[in-house]
Design a protein around this motif. Structure first.
Motif, PDB file in Angstrom:
ATOM      1  N   THR A   2      29.361  30.680  35.197  1.00  0.00           N
ATOM      2  CA  THR A   2      30.297  30.747  36.320  1.00  0.00           C
ATOM      3  C   THR A   2      31.206  29.523  36.257  1.00  0.00           C
ATOM      4  O   THR A   2      32.354  29.561  36.677  1.00  0.00           O
ATOM      5  N   TYR A  92      27.982  34.042  53.372  1.00  0.00           N
ATOM      6  CA  TYR A  92      28.432  34.481  52.047  1.00  0.00           C
ATOM      7  C   TYR A  92      27.435  35.328  51.268  1.00  0.00           C
ATOM      8  O   TYR A  92      27.780  35.899  50.241  1.00  0.00           O
ATOM      9  N   THR A  93      26.171  35.365  51.709  1.00  0.00           N
ATOM     10  CA  THR A  93      25.198  36.199  50.997  1.00  0.00           C
ATOM     11  C   THR A  93      24.797  37.361  51.898  1.00  0.00           C
ATOM     12  O   THR A  93      25.177  37.409  53.072  1.00  0.00           O
ATOM     13  N   GLY A 223      30.060  28.693  42.971  1.00  0.00           N
ATOM     14  CA  GLY A 223      31.482  28.578  43.309  1.00  0.00           C
ATOM     15  C   GLY A 223      31.945  27.141  43.409  1.00  0.00           C
ATOM     16  O   GLY A 223      33.145  26.882  43.477  1.00  0.00           O
ATOM     17  N   TYR A 564      34.011  32.548  41.671  1.00  0.00           N
ATOM     18  CA  TYR A 564      33.458  32.605  43.034  1.00  0.00           C
ATOM     19  C   TYR A 564      33.824  31.347  43.824  1.00  0.00           C
ATOM     20  O   TYR A 564      33.068  30.907  44.676  1.00  0.00           O
ATOM     21  N   ASN A 565      34.991  30.759  43.500  1.00  0.00           N
ATOM     22  CA  ASN A 565      35.314  29.490  44.140  1.00  0.00           C
ATOM     23  C   ASN A 565      35.696  29.629  45.620  1.00  0.00           C
ATOM     24  O   ASN A 565      35.771  28.619  46.326  1.00  0.00           O
ATOM     25  N   ALA A 567      33.665  30.598  47.591  1.00  0.00           N
ATOM     26  CA  ALA A 567      32.412  30.198  48.241  1.00  0.00           C
ATOM     27  C   ALA A 567      32.254  28.674  48.273  1.00  0.00           C
ATOM     28  O   ALA A 567      31.255  28.166  48.762  1.00  0.00           O
ATOM     29  N   ASP A 598      39.806  32.695  43.855  1.00  0.00           N
ATOM     30  CA  ASP A 598      39.282  34.049  43.625  1.00  0.00           C
ATOM     31  C   ASP A 598      40.041  35.049  44.490  1.00  0.00           C
ATOM     32  O   ASP A 598      39.495  35.627  45.423  1.00  0.00           O
ATOM     33  N   PRO A 613      33.814  36.036  49.876  1.00  0.00           N
ATOM     34  CA  PRO A 613      33.994  35.379  48.565  1.00  0.00           C
ATOM     35  C   PRO A 613      33.431  36.134  47.351  1.00  0.00           C
ATOM     36  O   PRO A 613      33.914  35.920  46.247  1.00  0.00           O
ATOM     37  N   PHE A 614      32.423  36.974  47.523  1.00  0.00           N
ATOM     38  CA  PHE A 614      31.858  37.613  46.320  1.00  0.00           C
ATOM     39  C   PHE A 614      32.592  38.926  46.057  1.00  0.00           C
ATOM     40  O   PHE A 614      32.120  40.019  46.351  1.00  0.00           O
ATOM     41  N   GLY A 622      27.109  37.802  48.254  1.00  0.00           N
ATOM     42  CA  GLY A 622      26.168  37.596  47.156  1.00  0.00           C
ATOM     43  C   GLY A 622      24.828  38.256  47.472  1.00  0.00           C
ATOM     44  O   GLY A 622      24.360  38.219  48.608  1.00  0.00           O
TER      45      GLY A 622
END
Lengths: 803, 190
Positions: A2, A92-93, A223, A564-565, A567, A598, A613-614, A622
């Protein structure tokens, strides 16, 4: 990766598990040491005290094949001690997502296991949706059916005592690793995980990788600068060859090769274009129709039209598993007539090499393209066979080396770097580009003249790379990038862009699904534009000081150096770590600064245009909990197929999705030792590129095996003695290297010894020796089929005669 | 030759300046005084071993490689190389390299030298014969007993690619699928 090599310098903690970069990627240590100079900690978990371990602040011994137990223990440690990056995890997940009530895990099995088919029904693990069709979420993460709670429950079984009893690690070492690495869960700290085949070469290899990724998501380490999930790739262009789809189920750019059930283009698009009802999800794979259409236009040119589904039917459709080991199996049954090897050495590179060599005997014809004579090209006169009995016609073609041709290769950090031709190829050798071109042109001529079965995919293929002696590599690179097939106007927000027929497409955002663009590999769109060959750039400026080097070569996607920046910033667009900002939202100018973000959209919180972000996942988050792994939404520890131990976590001994092949044996009387294979600095892969170089042969001339001092004493073996190592598959002879760097493991209260060996030797080249792959088992990962080279059972005896 | 490592590196850096802007083959800097690369041509390359992607300089004279060393301007390796990368010279200049097309007839105990034309024509014939003989336009699926179009040849497998350039990988993928080859695999699976 990544991230990328230079970015290692930005880490506060570098965790090496399942790789040995000091040995196999030596120059990467320049950047690891830079991080250490700045106060970063180096952690190594490995079965052996490796060259990397010798530099580490913390070393933990880990039994081969028990990575999920170790990583699961770290996940548990982070959760139990509140060391996770909570905002990152929640926002984010998929930690807050609710799972449907059917989901269950009991006695080592997830729900819906079909014992007959050895498979799960993946639908039984789905999210629970709301009325609008979006997954339900509980942002407090307290709902017992939310991913966070299920995860916590699942890994609560992985306490330090249990983990160490499985892995053979000393408890104090495990706790030191967990404490040090999980400390990077803070917003202003970065931890990176480096891995290679020690993680992937396992019957649960994909789940090993997932465990790495999950730990990194929990700690908010994806990220960001100095973070990431970083696979250290072992061959100079194995990143590129994967990008270009040289796998049975793949097309360039990670598009899918159609399956039999994708009966027409519409069905294909329907199947592989994920959908979401959530406006905040970028759902990047929703662009699949643009990328597959542009690929078919690059391949079939004007012959590809909307009316004929852009020649979709010319693509082969797969209907059963054609992964490497399965092909060798078919070959062994005499079901394959011909084989072409472009710089690959199947007599050596796969598991159970005796079977692989026997499979080559069944071929009617074989073409090898290499710089050297390899074990594969002389398989018909290998030790122990009579050439008269082998009826394979063999063509051994001489290939040019990397300094005798021009083109690009992609490193582990996704940098595509251009190489130049310094001299003409030696002797009559030719570049692979020339060779492939000749294959095609001569076959096409035959089909044009003599017809044949279904000739159109060949006769109608667009193949226009100039009239020179060899294809113009720049024309190939331009086709990969893609161009407009007609004059096109594109309105992009407030800009109106005009393109002429034949113009290079500047970036994949402008690829189209109507046939007006081509692109041979969409992720490389932007690599060769109107501005020229971006891969050849050599501007060593580093404006951010993070080591991104944005104008040195070019990296996919879109020259984004850390993926994935999005994130790496808060939902407002402010960097989590202001000292090492990868990107930051400038609210006044309304744009991102720093690395290529991203996606162009404003920060996630922006009510109208913000995105999660993902971006490659339909739900934009994520996946701590996976939906598409064949063997479970959470990684679960199972023993390697050949193991000296029972599974202490459940009654299910091995990955339940992997069928046990015939030549596997866990008979501890015959094979009481753990065997494992690895690489070294002085040699490379099957040895073709190193065992014919006098300098390297002088450094390491012989095949050797490493054993501990205690095992040596027990077997009466001294350093330098010839020894014989045996497994259920075969036997090899080697020189014993007795070393304190190897120690027995304490497993479930018993002491178990290990035998370590490189796999670089063979019967061709200047330095010859037995291949460790004569010993390794043909059994692979449930998801990818990569063989379990890293953990098997063997025995060792003094004396060199082979069985 | 009475030169410190530092002088040597400086010389290398100066020489590299000659190719720094483009990396294309060109004169190694004529300003590089008293170094063994004076008057040589220089171009950049990337190491063919692991995937760190270290940069190297290739020095040639009269169309022959006389020296290969780390590229001091490359941001990843700054001129450093491991033992394999340092040996790239011996990949380029090595009597064990294959120089000719070799052919081994079925049952024979030796290779014989052949021309490219002869070998390529014969390989093209084999590719076509095998493809045609083993081509499956349609097949019945065992699970639902229905017929599906598959347009695939089962007769041959294509291996390899991790040692090829991207442009070569791309054409290899394109050619393989045009041939209907389903059994396309490479080192990434191992």
């Amino acid at each position: 990766m990544t991230n990328h090599w230079i970015d290692l310098k930005n880490s506060d903690a570098i965790f090496i598990i399942g790789c040995n970069p000091a040995e196999n990627h030596p120059i990467s240590f320049k950047w690891i040491e830079k991080a250490m100079d700045d106060g970063g900690k180096l952690i190594v978990a490995d079965p052996r005290y490796t060259r990397s371990a010798s530099k580490a602040d913390i070393y933990a011994q880990l039994r081969p094949g028990t990575d999920i137990a170790f990583l699961g223990g770290m996940i548990n440690y982070a959760l139990q001690n509140n060391m996770i990056h909570e905002e990152y995890v929640r926002e984010y997940t998929n930690a807050a997502f609710i799972i449907n009530e059917k989901f269950n895990f009991q006695d080592g099995l997830f729900c819906s296991f079909d014992d007959q088919e050895k498979s799960y029904d993946l639908k039984s693990w789905a999210y629970e949706n709301d009325a609008a069709g979006n997954p339900k979420r509980d942002m407090s993460m307290k709902d017992p059916r939310c991913v966070y709670q299920l995860l916590k429950k699942h890994y609560s079984r992985y306490d330090a005592d249990m983990v160490c009893s499985i892995t053979g690690t000393k408890k104090e070492d495990f706790l030191k690793v967990a404490k040090t690495f999980c400390a990077t869960g803070r917003a202003d700290k970065a931890g990176t995980i480096l891995y290679a085949m020690g993680i992937t070469q396992s019957t649960h290899g994909t789940q090993n990788v997932r465990a790495v990724a999950m730990l990194q998501m929990l700690l908010g380490n994806i990220g960001i600068a100095g973070g990431g999930v970083n696979a250290l790739r072992g061959e100079s262009n194995v990143q590129g060859s994967t990008d270009y789809g040289l796998l049975f189920n793949s097309l360039p750019g990670y598009l899918k090769l159609p399956e039999f059930a994708n009966t027409d283009f519409k069905a294909y698009i329907e199947k592989y274009t994920p959908k979401t009802k959530d406006a905040k999800s970028a759902n990047w794979w929703g662009n699949t129709p643009k990328y597959i259409t542009s690929l078919l236009k690059a391949w079939y040119g004007d012959n590809a039209t909307p009316e004929n589904d852009f020649c979709y039917n010319y693509l082969p459709k797969w209907s059963s598993n054609y992964s490497y080991s399965k092909i060798i199996e078919r070959m062994g049954k005499g079901e394959v007539e011909g084989l072409v090897c472009m710089g690959m050495n199947p007599a050596m590179g796969g598991p159970d090499s005796n079977s692989a060599r026997g499979a080559l005997d069944k071929l009617k014809w074989l073409v090898t393209v290499d710089l050297w004579q390899t074990e594969t090209s002389i398989f018909w006169k290998r030790p122990g066979v009579n050439p008269k009995d082998i009826h394979t016609e063999v063509f051994m073609l001489p290939a040019a080396s990397s300094v005798e041709k021009e083109g690009s290769i992609s490193n582990s950090g996704r940098w595509a770097q251009w190489r130049y031709k310094a001299v003409e190829p030696v002797g009559e050798s030719k570049s692979d580009l020339w060779i492939i071109n000749q294959f095609f042109k001569r076959v096409q001529a035959l089909y044009t003249k003599d017809k044949g079965v279904f000739p159109e995919p060949i006769t109608k293929l667009a193949w226009n790379y100039g009239d020179g002696h060899e294809p113009d590599v720049h024309l190939v690179a331009k086709e990969i990038n893609g161009y407009f097939t007609k004059d096109t106007t594109i309105v992009d927000k407030d800009k109106t862009l005009e393109f002429k027929k034949g113009d290079q497409v500047p970036m994949f955002k402008y690829l189209q699904a109507d046939g007006s663009t081509t692109s041979g590999c969409w992720i490389y769109c932007g690599s060769y534009t109107k501005e020229g060959n971006q891969m050849a750039r050599r501007d060593a400026s580093d404006p951010t000081g993070l080591g991104l080097f944005p104008k040195w070569s070019w990296c996919w996607p879109l020259n984004r150096r850390i993926i994935y920046n999005r994130a790496s910033v808060t939902p407002d667009g402010a960097p989590f770590n202001p000292k090492r900002p990868v990107i930051a939202w400038d609210a006044l100018e309304k744009k991102w600064k720093g690395d290529v973000p991203d996606g162009p959209w404003p920060p996630m919180k922006d009510a109208k245009e913000g995105k999660y972000p993902f971006i490659m996942l339909a739900e934009g988050h994520g996946r701590l909990y996976a939906l598409d792994m064949k063997d479970g939404p959470f990684p679960e520890h199972y023993e390697p197929m050949e193991s000296p131990a029972r599974n202490q976590l459940s009654k299910v001994q091995n990955n339940p999705l992997v069928k046990i092949p015939a030549n596997i044996s866990s008979d501890l009387v015959k094979f009481p030792l753990i065997g494992t294979t690895y690489r070294m600095t002085e040699h490379w892969q099957t040895g073709g590129m190193t065992r014919s170089l006098p300098w390297l042969v002088e450094l390491v001339p012989d095949m050797f095996v490493e054993i501990s001092e205690s095992l040596a004493k027990q077997k009466g073996i001294k350093k330098g003695d010839k020894v014989k190592v045996t497994t259920e598959r075969g036997a090899i002879e080697a020189v014993a290297l007795v070393t304190s760097r190897l120690k027995p493991f304490n497993v479930d209260g018993k002491s178990v010894e290990q035998v370590g060996m490189p796999w670089h030797f063979g019967y061709s080249g200047l330095a010859k020796g037995d291949s460790a792959n004569l010993l390794t088992p043909t059994v692979g990962c449930a998801n990818t089929n990569i063989p379990e080279f890293k953990a098997f059972l063997c025995n060792i005896e003094k004396g060199g005669t082979k069985a | 030759m009475g030169m410190s490592r530092r002088d040597f590196l400086r010389g290398g850096a100066l020489a590299a300046a000659g190719v720094a802007l483009t990396g294309r083959p060109g004169e190694a800097s004529a300003d590089a005084p008293q170094t063994r690369i004076k008057g040589l041509k220089s171009s950049t390359t990337i190491c063919p071993y692991c995937a760190v992607g270290c940069g190297l300089l290739v020095h040639t004279k009269d169309g022959k490689i006389v020296n290969i060393e780390g590229d001091p301007q490359h941001p990843i390796n700054h001129g450093s190389l491991c033992s394999k990368g340092s040996s790239l010279f011996q990949v380029a200049v090595n009597e064990n390299r294959l120089q000719k097309v070799m052919y081994r007839a079925p049952g024979s105990d030796k290779f014989e030298e052949k021309s490219w034309d002869w070998a390529m024509d014969r390989i093209a014939l084999r590719l076509k014969e095998t493809r045609d003989k083993n081509f499956k336009a349609k097949e019945i699926n065992k699970k639902d007993n229905k017929e599906y179009v598959v347009n695939r040849t089962e007769g041959m497998a294509f291996f390899g690619g991790a040692g090829l350039d991207n442009e070569e990988c791309y054409l290899w993928s394109k050619f393989s699928r045009a041939m209907g080859v389903g059994m396309l695999e490479h080192q990434a699976r191992l």
